[in-house]
Design a protein around this motif. Structure first.
Motif, PDB file in Angstrom:
ATOM      1  N   ARG A 165       0.822  -1.212   0.000  1.00  0.00           N
ATOM      2  CA  ARG A 165       0.000   0.000   0.000  1.00  0.00           C
ATOM      3  C   ARG A 165       0.853   1.258   0.000  1.00  0.00           C
ATOM      4  N   VAL A 166       1.955   1.244   0.727  1.00  0.00           N
ATOM      5  CA  VAL A 166       2.843   2.407   0.781  1.00  0.00           C
ATOM      6  C   VAL A 166       3.535   2.623  -0.573  1.00  0.00           C
ATOM      7  N   LEU A 167       3.876   1.552  -1.274  1.00  0.00           N
ATOM      8  CA  LEU A 167       4.573   1.681  -2.553  1.00  0.00           C
ATOM      9  C   LEU A 167       3.673   2.179  -3.685  1.00  0.00           C
ATOM     10  N   GLY A 168       2.375   1.981  -3.576  1.00  0.00           N
ATOM     11  CA  GLY A 168       1.440   2.372  -4.634  1.00  0.00           C
ATOM     12  C   GLY A 168       1.591   3.812  -5.105  1.00  0.00           C
ATOM     13  N   VAL A 184       2.549   5.590  -8.941  1.00  0.00           N
ATOM     14  CA  VAL A 184       1.694   6.567  -9.608  1.00  0.00           C
ATOM     15  C   VAL A 184       2.489   7.821  -9.974  1.00  0.00           C
ATOM     16  N   GLN A 185       3.403   8.246  -9.101  1.00  0.00           N
ATOM     17  CA  GLN A 185       4.220   9.441  -9.350  1.00  0.00           C
ATOM     18  C   GLN A 185       5.399   9.160 -10.282  1.00  0.00           C
ATOM     19  N   GLY A 186       5.628   7.899 -10.633  1.00  0.00           N
ATOM     20  CA  GLY A 186       6.734   7.557 -11.514  1.00  0.00           C
ATOM     21  C   GLY A 186       8.097   7.664 -10.854  1.00  0.00           C
ATOM     22  N   ALA A 187       8.141   7.498  -9.539  1.00  0.00           N
ATOM     23  CA  ALA A 187       9.403   7.584  -8.799  1.00  0.00           C
ATOM     24  C   ALA A 187      10.258   6.357  -9.068  1.00  0.00           C
ATOM     25  N   GLN A 188      11.545   6.580  -9.217  1.00  0.00           N
ATOM     26  CA  GLN A 188      12.500   5.482  -9.351  1.00  0.00           C
ATOM     27  C   GLN A 188      12.969   5.123  -7.943  1.00  0.00           C
ATOM     28  N   ILE A 189      12.661   3.928  -7.479  1.00  0.00           N
ATOM     29  CA  ILE A 189      13.057   3.505  -6.140  1.00  0.00           C
ATOM     30  C   ILE A 189      14.465   2.931  -6.202  1.00  0.00           C
ATOM     31  N   LEU A 190      15.371   3.554  -5.449  1.00  0.00           N
ATOM     32  CA  LEU A 190      16.777   3.156  -5.432  1.00  0.00           C
ATOM     33  C   LEU A 190      17.091   2.245  -4.255  1.00  0.00           C
ATOM     34  N   VAL A 191      16.481   2.529  -3.102  1.00  0.00           N
ATOM     35  CA  VAL A 191      16.711   1.747  -1.881  1.00  0.00           C
ATOM     36  C   VAL A 191      15.368   1.550  -1.191  1.00  0.00           C
ATOM     37  N   LEU A 192      15.135   0.338  -0.725  1.00  0.00           N
ATOM     38  CA  LEU A 192      13.922   0.024   0.018  1.00  0.00           C
ATOM     39  C   LEU A 192      14.310  -0.839   1.206  1.00  0.00           C
ATOM     40  N   GLU A 193      14.001  -0.366   2.400  1.00  0.00           N
ATOM     41  CA  GLU A 193      14.249  -1.128   3.622  1.00  0.00           C
ATOM     42  C   GLU A 193      12.975  -1.136   4.445  1.00  0.00           C
ATOM     43  N   ALA A 194      12.628  -2.280   4.967  1.00  0.00           N
ATOM     44  CA  ALA A 194      11.456  -2.387   5.827  1.00  0.00           C
ATOM     45  C   ALA A 194      11.780  -3.306   6.990  1.00  0.00           C
ATOM     46  N   ALA A 225       4.880  -3.743  17.198  1.00  0.00           N
ATOM     47  CA  ALA A 225       4.044  -2.557  17.343  1.00  0.00           C
ATOM     48  C   ALA A 225       4.011  -1.669  16.098  1.00  0.00           C
ATOM     49  N   ARG A 226       5.022  -1.793  15.219  1.00  0.00           N
ATOM     50  CA  ARG A 226       5.054  -0.916  14.047  1.00  0.00           C
ATOM     51  C   ARG A 226       5.979  -1.485  12.972  1.00  0.00           C
ATOM     52  N   THR A 227       5.781  -0.977  11.773  1.00  0.00           N
ATOM     53  CA  THR A 227       6.664  -1.271  10.647  1.00  0.00           C
ATOM     54  C   THR A 227       7.375   0.020  10.285  1.00  0.00           C
ATOM     55  N   SER A 228       8.692  -0.027  10.194  1.00  0.00           N
ATOM     56  CA  SER A 228       9.495   1.122   9.787  1.00  0.00           C
ATOM     57  C   SER A 228       9.960   0.887   8.354  1.00  0.00           C
ATOM     58  N   ILE A 229       9.700   1.867   7.496  1.00  0.00           N
ATOM     59  CA  ILE A 229      10.025   1.742   6.075  1.00  0.00           C
ATOM     60  C   ILE A 229      10.879   2.932   5.664  1.00  0.00           C
ATOM     61  N   ARG A 230      11.970   2.646   4.948  1.00  0.00           N
ATOM     62  CA  ARG A 230      12.834   3.690   4.388  1.00  0.00           C
ATOM     63  C   ARG A 230      12.878   3.486   2.887  1.00  0.00           C
ATOM     64  N   ILE A 231      12.512   4.529   2.135  1.00  0.00           N
ATOM     65  CA  ILE A 231      12.496   4.463   0.680  1.00  0.00           C
ATOM     66  C   ILE A 231      13.316   5.622   0.145  1.00  0.00           C
ATOM     67  N   GLU A 232      14.345   5.316  -0.630  1.00  0.00           N
ATOM     68  CA  GLU A 232      15.157   6.346  -1.271  1.00  0.00           C
ATOM     69  C   GLU A 232      14.820   6.351  -2.751  1.00  0.00           C
ATOM     70  N   THR A 233      14.524   7.546  -3.294  1.00  0.00           N
ATOM     71  CA  THR A 233      14.064   7.654  -4.671  1.00  0.00           C
ATOM     72  C   THR A 233      14.896   8.648  -5.474  1.00  0.00           C
ATOM     73  N   ALA A 234      14.748   8.542  -6.779  1.00  0.00           N
ATOM     74  CA  ALA A 234      15.257   9.532  -7.720  1.00  0.00           C
ATOM     75  C   ALA A 234      14.105   9.837  -8.672  1.00  0.00           C
ATOM     76  N   GLY A 235      14.218  10.931  -9.407  1.00  0.00           N
ATOM     77  CA  GLY A 235      13.194  11.261 -10.388  1.00  0.00           C
ATOM     78  C   GLY A 235      11.999  11.993  -9.840  1.00  0.00           C
ATOM     79  N   LEU A 236      12.100  12.496  -8.612  1.00  0.00           N
ATOM     80  CA  LEU A 236      11.002  13.257  -8.015  1.00  0.00           C
ATOM     81  C   LEU A 236      11.457  14.680  -7.726  1.00  0.00           C
ATOM     82  N   GLY A 237      10.692  15.643  -8.157  1.00  0.00           N
ATOM     83  CA  GLY A 237      10.956  17.023  -7.787  1.00  0.00           C
ATOM     84  C   GLY A 237      10.371  17.314  -6.417  1.00  0.00           C
ATOM     85  N   ALA A 238      10.569  18.527  -5.953  1.00  0.00           N
ATOM     86  CA  ALA A 238      10.072  18.923  -4.629  1.00  0.00           C
ATOM     87  C   ALA A 238       8.550  18.836  -4.553  1.00  0.00           C
ATOM     88  N   ASP A 239       7.864  19.250  -5.611  1.00  0.00           N
ATOM     89  CA  ASP A 239       6.395  19.200  -5.604  1.00  0.00           C
ATOM     90  C   ASP A 239       5.880  17.760  -5.558  1.00  0.00           C
TER      91      ASP A 239
END
Length: 84
Positions: A20-23, A27-37, A42-56
């Motif tokens: 659900r988090v990756l969806g 849609v934004q066309g982000a290139q995912i470079l690193v994915l850690e979960a 009590a919780r899931t911690s997710i780190r996603i590093e991307t390229a191809g996304l502007g500030a907006d």
């Protein structure tokens, strides 16, 4: 230089939370470079590093992620990296 954006997400440990988090990234066309979960009891911690996304686009993703009921926190950072 390539600008990378890092998303730090805390969510409830639901079985499909990662999908659900990756969806919105797809849609934004982000290139995912690193994915850690890491899923705890009590919780899931997710780190996603991307390229191809502007500030907006990154800001829009943060808002979409924060609107998800299972997501409790979202952080965003960025850095410039030398192109490979």
């Amino acid at each position: 230089m390539v600008e990378r954006r890092t998303f730090l997400i805390e969510a409830r440990p639901e079985t499909d939370i990662l999908l659900r988090v990756l969806g919105p990234f797809a849609v934004q066309g982000a290139q995912i470079l690193v994915l850690e979960a890491v899923q705890g009891t009590a919780r899931t911690s997710i780190r996603i590093e991307t390229a191809g996304l502007g500030a907006d686009g990154a800001g829009h993703l943060v808002e979409r992620l924060r609107a998800m009921p299972a997501v409790s926190a979202v952080g965003l950072g960025w850095r410039a990296a030398a192109a490979a």
